[in-house]
Design a protein around this motif. Structure first.
Motif, mmCIF file in Angstrom:
data_model
loop_
_atom_site.group_PDB
_atom_site.id
_atom_site.type_symbol
_atom_site.label_atom_id
_atom_site.label_comp_id
_atom_site.label_asym_id
_atom_site.label_seq_id
_atom_site.Cartn_x
_atom_site.Cartn_y
_atom_site.Cartn_z
ATOM 1 N N TYR A 29 0.841 -1.186 0.000
ATOM 2 C CA TYR A 29 0.000 0.000 0.000
ATOM 3 C C TYR A 29 0.879 1.240 0.000
ATOM 4 O O TYR A 29 1.941 1.267 0.635
ATOM 5 C CB TYR A 29 -0.869 0.066 1.250
ATOM 6 N N ILE A 30 0.387 2.271 -0.658
ATOM 7 C CA ILE A 30 0.940 3.611 -0.550
ATOM 8 C C ILE A 30 -0.062 4.368 0.303
ATOM 9 O O ILE A 30 -1.243 4.443 -0.032
ATOM 10 C CB ILE A 30 1.119 4.259 -1.933
ATOM 11 N N LYS A 31 0.422 4.887 1.438
ATOM 12 C CA LYS A 31 -0.472 5.495 2.421
ATOM 13 C C LYS A 31 -0.069 6.942 2.691
ATOM 14 O O LYS A 31 1.114 7.293 2.632
ATOM 15 C CB LYS A 31 -0.399 4.744 3.749
ATOM 16 N N LEU A 32 -1.059 7.746 3.012
ATOM 17 C CA LEU A 32 -0.824 9.085 3.525
ATOM 18 C C LEU A 32 -1.275 9.110 4.971
ATOM 19 O O LEU A 32 -2.288 8.486 5.330
ATOM 20 C CB LEU A 32 -1.607 10.129 2.735
ATOM 21 N N VAL A 33 -0.529 9.834 5.782
ATOM 22 C CA VAL A 33 -0.887 9.932 7.198
ATOM 23 C C VAL A 33 -0.441 11.292 7.727
ATOM 24 O O VAL A 33 0.579 11.828 7.300
ATOM 25 C CB VAL A 33 -0.260 8.766 8.021
ATOM 26 N N LYS A 34 -1.256 11.840 8.613
ATOM 27 C CA LYS A 34 -0.889 13.040 9.361
ATOM 28 C C LYS A 34 -0.555 12.582 10.772
ATOM 29 O O LYS A 34 -1.267 11.738 11.340
ATOM 30 C CB LYS A 34 -2.036 14.040 9.392
ATOM 31 N N VAL A 35 0.517 13.120 11.320
ATOM 32 C CA VAL A 35 0.931 12.728 12.660
ATOM 33 C C VAL A 35 1.241 13.956 13.495
ATOM 34 O O VAL A 35 1.656 14.984 12.969
ATOM 35 C CB VAL A 35 2.147 11.766 12.627
ATOM 36 N N LYS A 36 1.019 13.832 14.781
ATOM 37 C CA LYS A 36 1.380 14.874 15.746
ATOM 38 C C LYS A 36 1.452 14.211 17.104
ATOM 39 O O LYS A 36 0.614 13.392 17.454
ATOM 40 C CB LYS A 36 0.348 16.000 15.746
ATOM 41 N N GLY A 37 2.487 14.578 17.856
ATOM 42 C CA GLY A 37 2.689 13.982 19.168
ATOM 43 C C GLY A 37 3.563 12.744 19.066
ATOM 44 O O GLY A 37 4.256 12.531 18.076
ATOM 45 N N GLU A 38 3.507 11.938 20.090
ATOM 46 C CA GLU A 38 4.338 10.739 20.169
ATOM 47 C C GLU A 38 3.507 9.516 19.808
ATOM 48 O O GLU A 38 2.365 9.389 20.237
ATOM 49 C CB GLU A 38 4.893 10.611 21.585
ATOM 50 N N PHE A 39 4.083 8.608 19.040
ATOM 51 C CA PHE A 39 3.387 7.383 18.649
ATOM 52 C C PHE A 39 3.587 6.330 19.738
ATOM 53 O O PHE A 39 3.279 6.570 20.895
ATOM 54 C CB PHE A 39 3.875 6.915 17.275
ATOM 55 N N VAL A 40 4.110 5.183 19.407
ATOM 56 C CA VAL A 40 4.346 4.098 20.362
ATOM 57 C C VAL A 40 5.604 3.349 19.907
ATOM 58 O O VAL A 40 5.840 3.201 18.705
ATOM 59 C CB VAL A 40 3.113 3.148 20.434
ATOM 60 N N TRP A 41 6.417 2.917 20.870
ATOM 61 C CA TRP A 41 7.574 2.091 20.527
ATOM 62 C C TRP A 41 7.061 0.802 19.897
ATOM 63 O O TRP A 41 6.168 0.147 20.462
ATOM 64 C CB TRP A 41 8.396 1.753 21.764
ATOM 65 N N HIS A 42 7.608 0.426 18.749
ATOM 66 C CA HIS A 42 7.179 -0.798 18.078
ATOM 67 C C HIS A 42 8.209 -1.217 17.039
ATOM 68 O O HIS A 42 9.143 -0.468 16.738
ATOM 69 C CB HIS A 42 5.809 -0.601 17.409
ATOM 70 N N HIS A 43 8.020 -2.402 16.494
ATOM 71 C CA HIS A 43 8.824 -2.862 15.367
ATOM 72 C C HIS A 43 7.950 -3.757 14.497
ATOM 73 O O HIS A 43 6.840 -4.141 14.895
ATOM 74 C CB HIS A 43 10.093 -3.602 15.831
ATOM 75 N N HIS A 44 8.424 -4.055 13.328
ATOM 76 C CA HIS A 44 7.726 -4.935 12.395
ATOM 77 C C HIS A 44 8.630 -6.134 12.141
ATOM 78 O O HIS A 44 9.729 -5.986 11.612
ATOM 79 C CB HIS A 44 7.403 -4.184 11.094
ATOM 80 N N ASP A 45 8.171 -7.303 12.544
ATOM 81 C CA ASP A 45 8.995 -8.510 12.483
ATOM 82 C C ASP A 45 9.428 -8.890 11.069
ATOM 83 O O ASP A 45 10.554 -9.329 10.870
ATOM 84 C CB ASP A 45 8.248 -9.698 13.098
#
Length: 119
Positions: A29-45
């Motif tokens: 997928y090609i995605k658009l996203v708006k972000v503000k603030g802190e997300f979450v610590w994570h990883h993608h296996d």
């Protein structure tokens, strides 16, 4: 085949950390996203992630260092690498990743988006 105007697509939503699908390429997928603030610590296996900054400045924290991304810059985060995106102000970005990728990777929380919207 239709062209996609990123500015027009970004004007269709105002919420943060909720990626929208604007295209598909092979099994990604090609995605658009708006972000503000802190997300979450994570990883993608199993999957790498591609972040391209369209507007603003994004900090990607890693356990061993931090990387700032500015408008027009991108970063590929390899699979398995734990990271934390942080945006002091609103950031617009394009994300390219396999269809199977969950936005919060190995973590399920209130910011997890399981059903993506096409715009």
């Amino acid at each position: 085949m239709d062209k996609v105007n990123l500015v027009d697509k970004l004007s269709l939503f105002d919420d943060y950390w909720n990626p929208r699908i604007v295209g598909e390429l092979n099994n990604s997928y090609i995605k658009l996203v708006k972000v503000k603030g802190e997300f979450v610590w994570h990883h993608h296996d199993l999957d790498d992630e591609f972040f391209l900054i369209i507007k603003g400045h994004l900090l990607i924290k890693f356990r061993e260092r931090d990387i700032w991304l500015n408008e027009g810059e991108f970063l590929i985060i390899p699979k398995g690498v734990e990271h934390l995106p942080v945006a002091e102000e609103e950031v617009h970005m394009l994300v390219f990743e396999p269809k199977s990728v969950l936005n919060t990777g190995n973590v399920k929380c209130e910011k997890t988006v399981e059903k993506l919207q096409h715009i």
